[in-house]
Scaffold this active site. Sequence first.
Site, PDB file in Angstrom:
ATOM      1  N   ASP A  22       0.853  -1.195   0.000  1.00 40.25           N
ATOM      2  CA  ASP A  22       0.000   0.000   0.000  1.00 40.25           C
ATOM      3  C   ASP A  22       0.888   1.245   0.000  1.00 40.25           C
ATOM      4  O   ASP A  22       1.683   1.431   0.913  1.00 40.25           O
ATOM      5  CB  ASP A  22      -0.879  -0.042   1.266  1.00 40.25           C
ATOM      6  N   ASP A  26      -4.002   3.962   2.875  1.00 40.90           N
ATOM      7  CA  ASP A  26      -5.425   3.700   3.130  1.00 40.90           C
ATOM      8  C   ASP A  26      -5.663   2.262   3.598  1.00 40.90           C
ATOM      9  O   ASP A  26      -6.815   1.838   3.766  1.00 40.90           O
ATOM     10  CB  ASP A  26      -6.281   4.023   1.890  1.00 40.90           C
ATOM     11  N   ASP A  30      -1.988  -1.162  -3.618  1.00 37.94           N
ATOM     12  CA  ASP A  30      -2.299  -0.418  -4.847  1.00 37.94           C
ATOM     13  C   ASP A  30      -1.169  -0.571  -5.867  1.00 37.94           C
ATOM     14  O   ASP A  30      -0.134  -1.186  -5.581  1.00 37.94           O
ATOM     15  CB  ASP A  30      -2.571   1.058  -4.522  1.00 37.94           C
ATOM     16  N   ASP A 195     -10.328 -16.126 -15.746  1.00 37.71           N
ATOM     17  CA  ASP A 195     -11.093 -16.574 -14.588  1.00 37.71           C
ATOM     18  C   ASP A 195     -12.218 -17.548 -14.985  1.00 37.71           C
ATOM     19  O   ASP A 195     -13.002 -17.243 -15.897  1.00 37.71           O
ATOM     20  CB  ASP A 195     -11.708 -15.325 -13.942  1.00 37.71           C
ATOM     21  N   GLU A 254      -8.115 -20.496 -16.062  1.00 36.81           N
ATOM     22  CA  GLU A 254      -8.446 -21.084 -14.761  1.00 36.81           C
ATOM     23  C   GLU A 254      -9.670 -21.959 -14.954  1.00 36.81           C
ATOM     24  O   GLU A 254     -10.714 -21.493 -15.419  1.00 36.81           O
ATOM     25  CB  GLU A 254      -8.748 -19.999 -13.724  1.00 36.81           C
ATOM     26  N   HIS A 326      -4.838 -17.036  -4.496  1.00 34.91           N
ATOM     27  CA  HIS A 326      -5.645 -16.229  -3.581  1.00 34.91           C
ATOM     28  C   HIS A 326      -6.926 -16.934  -3.136  1.00 34.91           C
ATOM     29  O   HIS A 326      -7.672 -16.389  -2.322  1.00 34.91           O
ATOM     30  CB  HIS A 326      -5.996 -14.901  -4.255  1.00 34.91           C
ATOM     31  N   ASP A 327      -7.213 -18.114  -3.691  1.00 36.43           N
ATOM     32  CA  ASP A 327      -8.412 -18.870  -3.315  1.00 36.43           C
ATOM     33  C   ASP A 327      -8.084 -20.070  -2.426  1.00 36.43           C
ATOM     34  O   ASP A 327      -8.999 -20.787  -1.997  1.00 36.43           O
ATOM     35  CB  ASP A 327      -9.125 -19.412  -4.554  1.00 36.43           C
TER      36      ASP A 327
HETATM   37  C1  NOJ Z   1     -12.141 -17.622  -9.433  1.00 37.13           C
HETATM   38  C2  NOJ Z   1     -11.376 -16.568  -8.708  1.00 37.13           C
HETATM   39  O1  NOJ Z   1     -10.047 -16.978  -8.553  1.00 37.13           O
HETATM   40  C3  NOJ Z   1     -12.090 -16.320  -7.408  1.00 37.13           C
HETATM   41  O2  NOJ Z   1     -11.345 -15.515  -6.527  1.00 37.13           O
HETATM   42  C4  NOJ Z   1     -13.428 -15.731  -7.714  1.00 37.13           C
HETATM   43  O3  NOJ Z   1     -14.168 -15.612  -6.519  1.00 37.13           O
HETATM   44  C5  NOJ Z   1     -14.217 -16.589  -8.687  1.00 37.13           C
HETATM   45  N1  NOJ Z   1     -13.417 -17.092  -9.774  1.00 37.13           N
HETATM   46  C6  NOJ Z   1     -15.329 -15.785  -9.300  1.00 37.13           C
HETATM   47  O4  NOJ Z   1     -14.802 -14.813 -10.163  1.00 37.13           O
END
Ligand code: NOJ
Length: 552
Positions: A22, A26, A30, A195, A254, A326-327
């Site tokens: 950042d 904030d 960014d 995505d 993905e 990130h998931d």
């Molecule tokens: C996969 C993404 O990696 C995830 O973070 C997102 O919530 C879903 N697709 C929906 O876009």
Amino acid sequence: MTPEPWWKTATVYQIYPRSFADSDGDGIGDLAGITARLDHLAALGIDVLWLSPVYPSPQDDAGYDISDYRDIDPTFGTLADFDRLLEGVHARGMKLVMDLVVNHTSDEHPWFEASRSSRDGPKRDWYWWRARPNNWGSFFSGSAWEYDPRTEEHYLHLFSRKQPDLNWETPAVRAAVHELMRWWLDRGVDGFRMDVIDLISKDPALPDGERRAGALYGDGIPHTSCGPRIHEFMQEMHREVFAGRGGELLTVGEMPTVTLEHARLFTDPARAELDMVFQFDHVNLDHGATKWDPRPLRLRDLKAALGRWQEGLADVGWNSLYWGNHDQPRAVSRFADDGVHRVRAAKMLATVLHLHRGTPYVYQGEELGMTNAPWSGIDEFRDIESLNHYAEAVANGADPADVLAALRPRSRDNARTPMQWDASPSAGFTAGEPWLPVNPNHVEINAEAARADPDSVFHHYRRLIGLRHGEPVVAHGDFRMLLPDDEQVYAFTRRLGDVELLVLGNFSGEPALPRLPDARAWAGAEVLVGDPAPDGGLALAPWEGRAYRHGR
Ligand code: NOJ
């Protein structure tokens, strides 16, 4: 012979911009923050950066709900900041790949606003509207349909109700997507991570899904995953967007539901669809009926899953290699040991993954061995998937303490805690209040400390990334899995011409002696990665990894 594509020797680094750096205090990362940290990535030897979404967005799903595809969300900066970032990336010889989220838009995107405004408007068929919804559930809990009183119909949203699904059957939708992709390429970006792109071709009849006993909703996946026109859509996109731009770009799809059979089609260069896909088999192994219902991971299943993909894409196509993103929870906490053996375990995971055949992806902080966070209560979580699941489970009578216990190791927020740059109170991430708590272990686990320590996880990643650049066997060699039934040791060889590598990883907290049939042949071979065993043999300490090389 056509030359091998450049991305076979490349390593990609995923940046989750909210949590990386950042610059303006904030509490949210960014673009200027990323630009200021590019030297960290260049020092690691990274070839490509993938940026999770930075477009204008109501941030219902942390930016995966886009309301304008041709701008930057003010939280992250401006287009001028983006151009500066891109310039800094290119100046260091790296590339930048954007996240392309076009299975759905935000419900605040002008396309959806037009679509919802009347039943017979020109954009009505850009989304899926039905008088009567089917029984599908959303990936984020609840129904996949939302009733819209304005036109008295329901729209489909496989994710949150603020993420309506685009209808790719409509040619104008596809043309609009192609146009925005060209716009970014013309601006200088080097490709896209796409995505949930396996979901864009749905069975237009949208039939009900099968409902498991006790389930509230039917399963839409068989009717949305790699649907009837998916390959046609990818080939069309390739023709309309990528053809004629040379081989310098990177495309990765993905695909949470992809099968090996489809992946071979997607990544066969002769078919001109995608360079590679993210498959999910190995990250689903520890899920029970849902991801919130964990089951223990068996090493032999992990080897079977990754080995099947190595074999299946050996003669055609290409693999993406990843432990985290990130998931997903943090890799060292999930697959190995984030306690006393954390450093050795994080290095072992890296050794095993990076020496597979495919393009490795490093998720921010993985190169430091960052861990899951010690969540104290539900109010610390921010992710819509976690919060919706908690609300639904508790409303259905579950004990809140049990739901929290399931969230702790699984929540996507584990991957989203701020990047740990140094030992200062906000880990060097922000001068303000971080949007998600900083993991208290940043006093020990941080980039500054890692860069200063030649034995750190960071320098281990740096060496592996360098090996891929310099050792052709790492990128191009054949893969052979060994010891498929061994529950302790992950073992495989790679071979190219006269050069052979043996890669070993101890996935346990006990010492291991790999029972290889030709163990003797490897005694005395050069140790390419890791430390030699004290007796010069193949013995591994708890969570230790090592790679040997024969030949030159
Ligand atoms: C996969 C993404 O990696 C995830 O973070 C997102 O919530 C879903 N697709 C929906 O876009």
